[in-house]
Design a protein around this motif. Structure first.
Motif, PDB file in Angstrom:
ATOM      1  N   THR A  51       0.822  -1.207   0.000  1.00 53.39           N
ATOM      2  CA  THR A  51       0.000   0.000   0.000  1.00 53.39           C
ATOM      3  C   THR A  51       0.861   1.263   0.000  1.00 53.39           C
ATOM      4  O   THR A  51       0.503   2.270  -0.598  1.00 53.39           O
ATOM      5  CB  THR A  51      -0.938   0.026   1.210  1.00 53.39           C
ATOM      6  N   VAL A  52       2.010   1.190   0.691  1.00 54.86           N
ATOM      7  CA  VAL A  52       2.989   2.273   0.656  1.00 54.86           C
ATOM      8  C   VAL A  52       4.337   1.726   0.207  1.00 54.86           C
ATOM      9  O   VAL A  52       4.957   2.218  -0.724  1.00 54.86           O
ATOM     10  CB  VAL A  52       3.119   2.952   2.036  1.00 54.86           C
ATOM     11  N   ASP A 337      10.165   6.519  23.015  1.00 58.45           N
ATOM     12  CA  ASP A 337       9.836   5.177  23.499  1.00 58.45           C
ATOM     13  C   ASP A 337       8.326   4.971  23.590  1.00 58.45           C
ATOM     14  O   ASP A 337       7.847   4.109  24.313  1.00 58.45           O
ATOM     15  CB  ASP A 337      10.488   4.920  24.860  1.00 58.45           C
ATOM     16  N   ARG A 338       7.565   5.788  22.821  1.00 57.19           N
ATOM     17  CA  ARG A 338       6.107   5.696  22.846  1.00 57.19           C
ATOM     18  C   ARG A 338       5.560   5.440  21.449  1.00 57.19           C
ATOM     19  O   ARG A 338       6.064   5.975  20.462  1.00 57.19           O
ATOM     20  CB  ARG A 338       5.484   7.001  23.367  1.00 57.19           C
ATOM     21  N   LEU A 339       4.523   4.637  21.387  1.00 60.16           N
ATOM     22  CA  LEU A 339       3.738   4.511  20.168  1.00 60.16           C
ATOM     23  C   LEU A 339       2.592   5.492  20.304  1.00 60.16           C
ATOM     24  O   LEU A 339       1.726   5.348  21.182  1.00 60.16           O
ATOM     25  CB  LEU A 339       3.257   3.073  19.996  1.00 60.16           C
ATOM     26  N   VAL A 340       2.608   6.540  19.468  1.00 60.99           N
ATOM     27  CA  VAL A 340       1.735   7.688  19.697  1.00 60.99           C
ATOM     28  C   VAL A 340       0.510   7.719  18.793  1.00 60.99           C
ATOM     29  O   VAL A 340      -0.337   8.599  18.934  1.00 60.99           O
ATOM     30  CB  VAL A 340       2.522   9.012  19.544  1.00 60.99           C
ATOM     31  N   GLY A 341       0.407   6.791  17.858  1.00 56.89           N
ATOM     32  CA  GLY A 341      -0.749   6.793  16.980  1.00 56.89           C
ATOM     33  C   GLY A 341      -0.615   5.783  15.874  1.00 56.89           C
ATOM     34  O   GLY A 341       0.317   4.976  15.840  1.00 56.89           O
ATOM     35  N   ARG A 342      -1.577   5.819  14.948  1.00 57.77           N
ATOM     36  CA  ARG A 342      -1.554   4.952  13.769  1.00 57.77           C
ATOM     37  C   ARG A 342      -2.140   5.734  12.608  1.00 57.77           C
ATOM     38  O   ARG A 342      -3.061   6.542  12.784  1.00 57.77           O
ATOM     39  CB  ARG A 342      -2.286   3.644  14.031  1.00 57.77           C
ATOM     40  N   ILE A 343      -1.597   5.491  11.426  1.00 58.67           N
ATOM     41  CA  ILE A 343      -1.957   6.290  10.257  1.00 58.67           C
ATOM     42  C   ILE A 343      -2.404   5.369   9.123  1.00 58.67           C
ATOM     43  O   ILE A 343      -1.805   4.325   8.864  1.00 58.67           O
ATOM     44  CB  ILE A 343      -0.772   7.188   9.826  1.00 58.67           C
ATOM     45  N   ASP A 344      -3.478   5.769   8.471  1.00 61.91           N
ATOM     46  CA  ASP A 344      -4.013   5.049   7.310  1.00 61.91           C
ATOM     47  C   ASP A 344      -3.639   5.861   6.071  1.00 61.91           C
ATOM     48  O   ASP A 344      -4.105   6.995   5.901  1.00 61.91           O
ATOM     49  CB  ASP A 344      -5.535   4.932   7.439  1.00 61.91           C
ATOM     50  N   MET A 345      -2.778   5.301   5.233  1.00 61.24           N
ATOM     51  CA  MET A 345      -2.331   6.022   4.042  1.00 61.24           C
ATOM     52  C   MET A 345      -2.027   5.019   2.942  1.00 61.24           C
ATOM     53  O   MET A 345      -1.820   3.828   3.190  1.00 61.24           O
ATOM     54  CB  MET A 345      -1.089   6.866   4.350  1.00 61.24           C
ATOM     55  N   LYS A 346      -1.990   5.531   1.718  1.00 61.15           N
ATOM     56  CA  LYS A 346      -1.740   4.667   0.571  1.00 61.15           C
ATOM     57  C   LYS A 346      -1.057   5.462  -0.530  1.00 61.15           C
ATOM     58  O   LYS A 346      -1.383   6.625  -0.757  1.00 61.15           O
ATOM     59  CB  LYS A 346      -3.046   4.070   0.046  1.00 61.15           C
ATOM     60  N   ALA A 347      -0.103   4.807  -1.196  1.00 61.52           N
ATOM     61  CA  ALA A 347       0.563   5.421  -2.342  1.00 61.52           C
ATOM     62  C   ALA A 347      -0.269   5.150  -3.597  1.00 61.52           C
ATOM     63  O   ALA A 347      -0.431   3.996  -4.000  1.00 61.52           O
ATOM     64  CB  ALA A 347       1.964   4.859  -2.506  1.00 61.52           C
ATOM     65  N   HIS A 348      -0.804   6.214  -4.194  1.00 62.91           N
ATOM     66  CA  HIS A 348      -1.535   6.110  -5.462  1.00 62.91           C
ATOM     67  C   HIS A 348      -0.529   6.449  -6.566  1.00 62.91           C
ATOM     68  O   HIS A 348      -0.368   7.620  -6.935  1.00 62.91           O
ATOM     69  CB  HIS A 348      -2.730   7.064  -5.463  1.00 62.91           C
ATOM     70  N   ARG A 349       0.131   5.437  -7.067  1.00 64.78           N
ATOM     71  CA  ARG A 349       1.244   5.684  -7.992  1.00 64.78           C
ATOM     72  C   ARG A 349       0.767   6.198  -9.341  1.00 64.78           C
ATOM     73  O   ARG A 349       1.505   6.911 -10.022  1.00 64.78           O
ATOM     74  CB  ARG A 349       2.084   4.414  -8.117  1.00 64.78           C
ATOM     75  N   THR A 353       1.008  10.188  -5.923  1.00 65.75           N
ATOM     76  CA  THR A 353       0.638  10.821  -4.660  1.00 65.75           C
ATOM     77  C   THR A 353       0.550   9.807  -3.520  1.00 65.75           C
ATOM     78  O   THR A 353       0.016   8.708  -3.689  1.00 65.75           O
ATOM     79  CB  THR A 353      -0.732  11.517  -4.801  1.00 65.75           C
ATOM     80  N   LEU A 354       1.079  10.202  -2.374  1.00 62.21           N
ATOM     81  CA  LEU A 354       0.848   9.486  -1.125  1.00 62.21           C
ATOM     82  C   LEU A 354      -0.326  10.173  -0.440  1.00 62.21           C
ATOM     83  O   LEU A 354      -0.241  11.341  -0.071  1.00 62.21           O
ATOM     84  CB  LEU A 354       2.098   9.541  -0.237  1.00 62.21           C
ATOM     85  N   ARG A 384       9.345   9.254  -0.831  1.00 57.79           N
ATOM     86  CA  ARG A 384      10.458   8.903  -1.707  1.00 57.79           C
ATOM     87  C   ARG A 384      10.625   7.392  -1.786  1.00 57.79           C
ATOM     88  O   ARG A 384      10.899   6.841  -2.846  1.00 57.79           O
ATOM     89  CB  ARG A 384      11.736   9.580  -1.225  1.00 57.79           C
ATOM     90  N   LEU A 385      10.477   6.708  -0.645  1.00 60.15           N
ATOM     91  CA  LEU A 385      10.513   5.241  -0.659  1.00 60.15           C
ATOM     92  C   LEU A 385       9.380   4.682  -1.501  1.00 60.15           C
ATOM     93  O   LEU A 385       9.558   3.709  -2.246  1.00 60.15           O
ATOM     94  CB  LEU A 385      10.412   4.700   0.770  1.00 60.15           C
ATOM     95  N   ALA A 386       8.196   5.311  -1.410  1.00 54.98           N
ATOM     96  CA  ALA A 386       7.027   4.833  -2.152  1.00 54.98           C
ATOM     97  C   ALA A 386       7.117   5.143  -3.641  1.00 54.98           C
ATOM     98  O   ALA A 386       6.357   4.590  -4.442  1.00 54.98           O
ATOM     99  CB  ALA A 386       5.761   5.453  -1.575  1.00 54.98           C
ATOM    100  N   GLY A 387       8.020   6.053  -4.016  1.00 52.29           N
ATOM    101  CA  GLY A 387       8.207   6.378  -5.424  1.00 52.29           C
ATOM    102  C   GLY A 387       7.189   7.347  -5.972  1.00 52.29           C
ATOM    103  O   GLY A 387       6.849   7.293  -7.162  1.00 52.29           O
ATOM    104  N   VAL A 388       6.693   8.258  -5.120  1.00 51.89           N
ATOM    105  CA  VAL A 388       5.746   9.279  -5.582  1.00 51.89           C
ATOM    106  C   VAL A 388       6.281  10.664  -5.198  1.00 51.89           C
ATOM    107  O   VAL A 388       7.165  10.783  -4.354  1.00 51.89           O
ATOM    108  CB  VAL A 388       4.342   9.065  -4.978  1.00 51.89           C
TER     109      VAL A 388
END
Length: 402
Positions: A51-52, A337-349, A353-354, A384-388
């Motif tokens: 997805t990313v 040292d904290r997990l502060v959230g979660r993100i829903d995202m997707k690379a639309h190549r 766009t991410l 940049r890793l996702a290529g968009v």
């Protein structure tokens, strides 16, 4: 003599240090340096969801932002510094560990023959020699190259034609080795041709393997129960790990200790004798916000993530959208040292766009302008890793904690 007891803060610091998530994410990420990182982790899980970025790429990227997928491919396929097999799932593993997979291959040979004989299409065992002869003559093949005339599956992920099942069985039991992937398709070759004879023939006995599995798992976890040691590589049993802990504790190689959970509960674990002298206990993890893979080794054990970090993490891939708490495939966010959230995202190549659909902070985490700027910086690296080229936040992307 009282057992040493780690506070929750100390436990988090040690755990993140062992998972290479305490230090500043920087440095070279190819060749020998990349191999050393994978050795520190033990293995990197492979996964096809993109997805990313694929799981293995994001796992390495989150620790070394200069990492690019071609570096892992080169290390695996050209330098043969890694081999592919199973831990809890398919993974790339440093080639130096290959002899310690002998026990896993032996056990898989018996276990899978029984399980797949009942669960797969009949006839896969009769295809063993045909598959071996074809590969011996032609060289590396993928599942599409074998099983001419066999009906292809239509019943789901595991509805394989008999020759594909034969390929997988011969790989898992050691006759074949995966030598490359194109896209996410595996190519198999004869092990005797793909690997050095020393690697193939230098197999330790069961006792040596159990000792290696437990020692190396404990080194990468910092502290663990016997069950956690067994699950790390996933090819010895909890009973074998428990027996090892008893013997290793009796001769002073490990000690019994206690770890404090985020809710204050105390849990018994095993650790190295110099546990309380470990420099990681006093090392404040890097505070930079970063995106983790859902399959990151630090989060693979969901119960442990809940106990150590108070992070109730689940991937709702198979849950109907109307019943999901979060998105289809959400990415944890680590800060210090904290997990502060979660993100829903997707690379639309196709749109270059991410796209960020939603972000849920954890309870008691205030998501202000500073964290938003930190997130934008991390997403600039991720895109940049996702290529968009672009990052877009959808309306209403910042959600209330659940």
């Amino acid at each position: 003599m009282s057992q040493p007891c780690l506070t929750n803060a100390q436990a988090r610091r040690l755990f993140l240090d062992r998972h290479c998530l305490s230090e500043t994410p920087q440095g070279t990420a190819h060749g020998r340096d990349l191999l050393v990182l994978i050795e520190r982790l033990g293995f990197v899980q492979l996964d096809s969801i993109n997805t990313v970025a694929r799981a293995h790429d994001l796992i390495l990227f989150s620790r070394r932002p200069r990492y690019r997928p071609k570096s892992l491919k080169h290390l695996y396929e050209r330098e043969r510094a890694l081999f592919e097999h199973w831990t809890h799932d398919a993974a790339v593993i440093p080639m130096g560990y290959y002899p310690y997979w002998h026990l896993r291959r032996e056990r898989d040979a018996a276990r899978l023959r029984e399980r797949w004989g009942a669960a797969r299409r009949v006839g896969f065992e009769a295809k063993f020699q045909d598959v071996l002869d074809m590969i011996g003559e032609r060289g590396p093949v993928c599942s599409a190259d074998v099983g001419e005339g066999e009906a292809r599956g239509s019943g789901g992920w595991w509805d394989w034609h008999p020759s594909k099942t034969a390929l997988e069985y011969l790989w898992r039991s050691g006759a074949l080795a995966v030598v490359k992937r194109e896209g996410f398709r595996k190519y198999y070759d004869l092990t005797e041709r793909a690997l050095d004879r020393v690697q193939i023939g230098n197999a330790p006995d069961i006792e040596e393997t159990i000792d290696w599995c437990c020692r190396e798992a404990l080194a990468r976890l910092g502290f663990a129960t016997p069950g956690e040691l067994a699950r790390f590589w996933d090819h010895i049993s909890p009973a074998e790990a428990k027996d090892w802990c008893t013997r290793a504790g009796a001769n002073g190689r490990i000690i019994e200790a206690q770890v404090t959970g985020v809710d204050g509960t105390i849990r018994a674990v095993y650790a190295q004798p110099d546990l309380m002298d470990d420099l990681a206990l006093e090392c404040t993890p890097c505070s930079r916000l970063r995106v983790l893979s859902p399959f990151d080794p630090a989060l693979r054990d969901r119960t442990r993530a809940q106990r150590l970090f108070g992070f109730d993490y689940r991937i709702e891939i198979f849950v109907p959208e109307a019943k999901r708490t979060y998105g289809y495939y959400v990415f944890p966010l680590l800060e210090g040292d904290r997990l502060v959230g979660r993100i829903d995202m997707k690379a639309h190549r196709d749109a270059d766009t991410l796209r960020v659909r939603a972000l849920w902070p954890e309870r008691k985490v205030r998501w202000g302008k500073g964290r938003t700027r930190a997130l934008e910086g991390e997403l600039e690296r991720i895109r940049r890793l996702a290529g968009v080229r672009n990052v877009v936040f959808e309306d209403g992307w910042l959600r209330a904690p659940v």
